[in-house]
Structure formats: structure tokens, C-alpha cells
Design an enzyme around this catalytic site. Structure first.
Site: not given
Length: 175
Positions: A120, A169-171
């Protein structure tokens, strides 16, 4: 759908609160029971271990600080794997190591347990409002089956593709 959550830290507590407010029967566990006191006073169920959470849940979230903590909760003594039944879903919200997630997902798959990663973004204030952005990776059918529960914790939910896609994508968002 009966929901479980392991990890009642800065992010886990508001997630649990929003799941409960949405009406999902909720069972929680944390190493420190006192972190659950407000939730328990509102009718949330306490379990004495991750295994006990899993035994009472169709879908279990983990919100943990490190890959080692995730591994211990999933495959350790009295862990999720000891309690999750075939057809259940484990959703990991922890920002963790992609290789470790893949390894644990293989253990789950061998037992018929579905896995989603759901890191998140947005910060703790948005978590309290249930408006975080949720990036989800895993099988599309599992995502679709869990969309209602994911919708209680995030204002924007994006299906990113197969397991591992959301972690990447979070990174990138962190950069």
C-alpha cells in the site's frame, strides 16, 4: 467472508479497524495483545497465534515489518500454514522481498492456498480513512474474489498482474 489479520502496528491497526467497521467478522493476532485492546473492546476476536487466526478465517492479511517476520508467521510453529485450509487466501500487505514471497507462495500453492501481495501507499492518515492506494499482484480470479475486502482498506485498488508485479510497482513508487 471471515477475515483474519496478523500484525497490529501503525498500518495493521487502521486496516483492522476498517475491516471491522465494514462488517467483516474479524480475528486478529499480534505479538503484543495490548495493541488489540481497542479492537477487542469493539467486538473483534483475538486469537492466540497466527495458526488460530487462520483456522477462523477465509482470508488472512499479514501486515508485518520484515521478510523474516512474514516467513515466521507463515511457516513457523503455529503459523498460518498450519491453520489455513485449501481454498483460503493469504494477502500480504508487508513490503517484503519478492523472492521470499514467491517461495512462501509455492508452499501455499502446494496446500491449495491462494496468495495475493498487496503493498500500500499513501501514509498512515489515509490508512485510518481507508483511502490508501493498494497495488495487488497474484491470480486475477483470486483478486476478483477478494475485491470487496480489499475495498474496505483502500480507496484506489489496482490489479498489477501476476505475483511479484505489485512489489515491483511499490518499489518504483518509493523511488
Amino acid at each position: 467472508m471471515k477475515v483474519g489479520l496478523v500484525g497490529l502496528g501503525n498500518l495493521g491497526t487502521p486496516i483492522a479497524t476498517n475491516l471491522h467497521k465494514a462488517g467483516f467478522p474479524l480475528t486478529v493476532y499480534d505479538l503484543r495483545r495490548e495493541t488489540a485492546s481497542k479492537l477487542l473492546s469493539r467486538g473483534v476476536n483475538w486469537a492466540g497465534s497466527p495458526q488460530a487466526v487462520a483456522e477462523q478465517s477465509d482470508t488472512v492479511f499479514t501486515v508485518l515489518p520484515t521478510p523474516a517476520a512474514v516467513a515466521a508467521v507463515v511457516e513457523g510453529e503455529n503459523g498460518l500454514l498450519a491453520g489455513l485450509r485449501s481454498g483460503a487466501t493469504w494477502i500480504d500487505i508487508s513490503t517484503t522481498d519478492g523472492r521470499e514471497t514467491q517461495r512462501l507462495a509455492l508452499l501455499c500453492a502446494a496446500r491449495g492456498i491462494d496468495v495475493l501481495e498487496a503493498p500500500m501507499t499513501g501514509g498512515i492518515p489515509l490508512a485510518h480513512q481507508g483511502k490508501m492506494t493498494v497495488l495487488v499482484g497474484g491470480e486475477r480470479a483470486v483478486f476478483d474474489r477478494n475485491l470487496a475486502v480489499l475495498g474496505t482498506i483502500g480507496g484506489k485498488i489496482f490489479y498489477m498482474g501476476p505475483l511479484g508485479s505489485a512489489a515491483v510497482a511499490k518499489v518504483l513508487t518509493n523511488m
